[in-house]
Design a protein around this motif. Structure first.
Motif, short mmCIF file in Angstrom:
data_model
loop_
_atom_site.label_atom_id
_atom_site.label_comp_id
_atom_site.label_asym_id
_atom_site.label_seq_id
_atom_site.Cartn_x
_atom_site.Cartn_y
_atom_site.Cartn_z
N VAL A 1 43.51 34.59 39.29
CA VAL A 1 43.66 33.17 39.71
C VAL A 1 43.98 32.90 41.15
CG1 VAL A 1 44.84 31.16 39.05
CG2 VAL A 1 44.76 33.25 37.30
N ASP A 2 42.96 32.16 41.87
CA ASP A 2 43.11 31.83 43.21
C ASP A 2 43.76 30.05 43.46
OD1 ASP A 2 42.79 31.84 46.04
OD2 ASP A 2 40.65 32.10 46.05
N ILE A 3 45.02 30.40 43.66
CA ILE A 3 45.86 29.24 44.08
C ILE A 3 45.88 29.12 45.48
CG2 ILE A 3 47.84 28.01 43.50
CD1 ILE A 3 48.12 29.79 40.95
N ARG A 4 45.48 27.93 46.13
CA ARG A 4 45.40 27.57 47.41
C ARG A 4 46.10 26.24 47.67
NH1 ARG A 4 41.60 31.17 50.55
NH2 ARG A 4 40.96 32.53 48.99
N VAL B 1 43.90 25.70 41.85
CA VAL B 1 43.28 26.84 41.40
C VAL B 1 41.78 26.43 41.68
CG1 VAL B 1 42.19 28.11 39.51
CG2 VAL B 1 44.46 27.13 39.46
N ASN C 1 39.14 28.87 41.86
CA ASN C 1 38.04 29.48 41.35
C ASN C 1 37.91 29.44 39.75
OD1 ASN C 1 40.60 30.84 40.71
ND2 ASN C 1 39.55 32.87 40.58
N PHE C 2 38.10 28.19 39.46
CA PHE C 2 37.65 27.82 37.99
C PHE C 2 36.34 27.26 38.17
CE2 PHE C 2 42.17 26.76 36.12
CZ PHE C 2 42.31 28.52 35.68
N VAL D 1 38.15 21.71 41.16
CA VAL D 1 39.42 22.48 41.25
C VAL D 1 40.34 21.96 40.29
CG1 VAL D 1 38.99 23.34 43.69
CG2 VAL D 1 40.44 21.04 43.19
N LEU E 1 47.37 21.39 40.44
CA LEU E 1 48.47 21.78 39.59
C LEU E 1 49.68 20.86 39.93
CD1 LEU E 1 48.39 25.55 40.65
CD2 LEU E 1 47.55 24.50 38.59
N ARG F 1 46.87 31.02 50.44
CA ARG F 1 46.97 31.48 48.96
C ARG F 1 48.15 31.85 48.44
NH1 ARG F 1 42.68 35.74 45.98
NH2 ARG F 1 43.77 35.62 43.92
#
Length: 124
Positions: A24-27, A81, A83-84, A96, A99, A122
């Motif tokens: 999970v790529d959270i930025r 996120v 990368n969904f 994206v 969150l 990240r």
């Protein structure tokens, strides 16, 4: 993207491996444009968020209009996120998942860093 509602005090999700978390790529990105998404079923905003050179500017449809006005989000950093796969939300495309956590009324409070960090940083 539409957020999933999990009531406060709900049991923790099933354990996952650290490798699953890393998928999970959270930025962090800076909101560069925000407008009311009048066509949405729930009070929502359409955001454009700059995640820096590696990810670029991405669009998000977020059910956050109860707690946030478009102008107060400009220049603020938010977590998402990245990368969904893109998701159609009504007539708009959300690229994206921005969150947040539910407040006492179940409305979204955005995840924001306590201080400035570089766009594209990240979560770890």
């Amino acid at each position: 993207m539409t957020h999933l509602v999990h009531p406060p005090g709900a049991a923790a999700a099933a354990p996952i491996g650290f490798d699953d978390f890393l998928k999970v790529d959270i930025r962090i990105g800076t909101v560069v444009a925000a407008e009311i998404y009048a066509e949405a079923r729930k009070p929502s905003l359409k955001l454009q968020i700059d995640f820096g050179p590696g990810v670029g500017v991405r669009k998000s449809c977020a059910q956050i209009a109860v707690n946030y006005a478009p102008d107060e989000l400009l220049g603020r950093q938010v977590a998402a996120v990245v990368n969904f796969p893109p998701r159609q939300v009504g007539k708009a495309m959300s690229e994206v998942l921005t969150l947040g956590f539910p407040d006492q009324a179940g409305e979204v409070v955005l995840v924001m860093p306590a201080g400035p960090v570089p766009n594209g940083a990240r979560l770890f």
